[in-house]
Design a protein around this motif. Structure first.
Motif, PDB file in Angstrom:
ATOM      1  N   ASP A   1      -7.744  -0.049  -6.310  1.00 35.45           N
ATOM      2  CA  ASP A   1      -7.499  -0.344  -7.780  1.00 35.45           C
ATOM      3  C   ASP A   1      -7.958   0.888  -8.683  1.00 35.45           C
TER       4      ASP A   1
ATOM      5  N   ASP B   1      -5.263   3.520  -7.997  1.00 41.27           N
ATOM      6  CA  ASP B   1      -4.011   3.312  -8.944  1.00 41.27           C
ATOM      7  C   ASP B   1      -4.063   3.476 -10.480  1.00 41.27           C
TER       8      ASP B   1
ATOM      9  N   GLN C   1      -8.735  -3.864   2.143  1.00 40.67           N
ATOM     10  CA  GLN C   1      -8.010  -3.392   1.009  1.00 40.67           C
ATOM     11  C   GLN C   1      -6.680  -2.590   1.835  1.00 40.67           C
TER      12      GLN C   1
ATOM     13  N   GLN D   1      -3.586  -3.860   3.230  1.00 35.77           N
ATOM     14  CA  GLN D   1      -2.241  -3.970   2.541  1.00 35.77           C
ATOM     15  C   GLN D   1      -2.033  -3.421   1.378  1.00 35.77           C
ATOM     16  N   GLN D   2      -3.361  -3.285   0.382  1.00 32.71           N
ATOM     17  CA  GLN D   2      -3.161  -2.928  -0.662  1.00 32.71           C
ATOM     18  C   GLN D   2      -2.829  -1.449  -0.925  1.00 32.71           C
ATOM     19  N   TRP D   3      -3.445  -0.712  -0.032  1.00 33.49           N
ATOM     20  CA  TRP D   3      -3.350   0.660   0.380  1.00 33.49           C
ATOM     21  C   TRP D   3      -2.230   0.960   0.716  1.00 33.49           C
TER      22      TRP D   3
ATOM     23  N   SER E   1       0.655  -0.457   0.109  1.00 33.80           N
ATOM     24  CA  SER E   1       1.703  -0.734  -0.957  1.00 33.80           C
ATOM     25  C   SER E   1       1.546   0.412  -2.007  1.00 33.80           C
TER      26      SER E   1
END
Length: 185
Positions: A88, A91, A144, A146-148, A150
């Motif tokens: 987060d 991003d 994290q 999957q977040q990384w 994306s």
């Protein structure tokens, strides 16, 4: 115009420091380890990581203010911030930058990371595996993942040879410069 920004993230012993060093030495980027920025924060609680004082649980807005000040420090074409552990925050940093910015996630197989740490630190493979697992847990890598996936603009699986890794880093810089040219044009 502000310099382009590369945010390096990834698993431990995957090549983030090598990437930061390469960008600084070969491409004259201004390289900053994130823990240097975290040490300058006032919010959050004091912490020590690998013997370096820093902050944890800090206010993301304060961090972004510190990062924005980097735009005014000198005139590098590229600024590299190394070792993001929070997707987060990476991003938010990319979105708040006024010039092109890229999140680069570097990883390698667990076996390769163990071999690298064993060779570099002169410790046993068991000690290396335990150290890597501790670091990955602290960084919440699995949580994290999957977040990384994306968020990352560039995903580098650093399991090949050094020339191949450096070529991938060069390609990141080319894409950043292309973005920069499109913004200027």
């Amino acid at each position: 115009m502000a310099p382009g920004l590369i945010l390096l993230a990834g698993t431990s012993e995957s090549g983030k420091s090598s990437a930061g060093s390469y960008f600084a030495q070969e491409h004259h980027a201004h390289r900053i380890k994130i823990r240097t920025l975290l040490a300058d924060l006032t919010s959050g609680r004091p912490a020590t990581h690998e013997g370096v004082p820093m902050r944890e649980g800090f206010d993301h807005r304060e961090f972004l203010t510190v990062v924005r000040r980097l735009r005014e420090s000198g005139d590098p074409q590229v600024l590299v911030i190394e070792s993001f552990i929070d997707a987060d925050l990476a991003d938010a940093t990319r979105r708040s930058w006024v010039a092109p910015a890229r999140i680069v996630f570097i990883t390698a197989t667990h076996a390769n990371r163990i071999a690298r740490l064993t060779a570099n630190a002169g410790i046993s493979p068991e000690e290396a595996a335990a150290a890597i697992d501790r670091k990955d847990a602290r960084k919440r890598v699995v949580e994290q993942w999957q977040q990384w996936r994306s968020l990352a603009d560039d995903w580098i699986d650093n399991d090949g040879d050094i020339p191949g890794f450096l070529a991938e880093l060069d390609a990141v810089l080319i894409r950043l410069n292309d973005q920069h040219d499109r913004v200027k044009g």
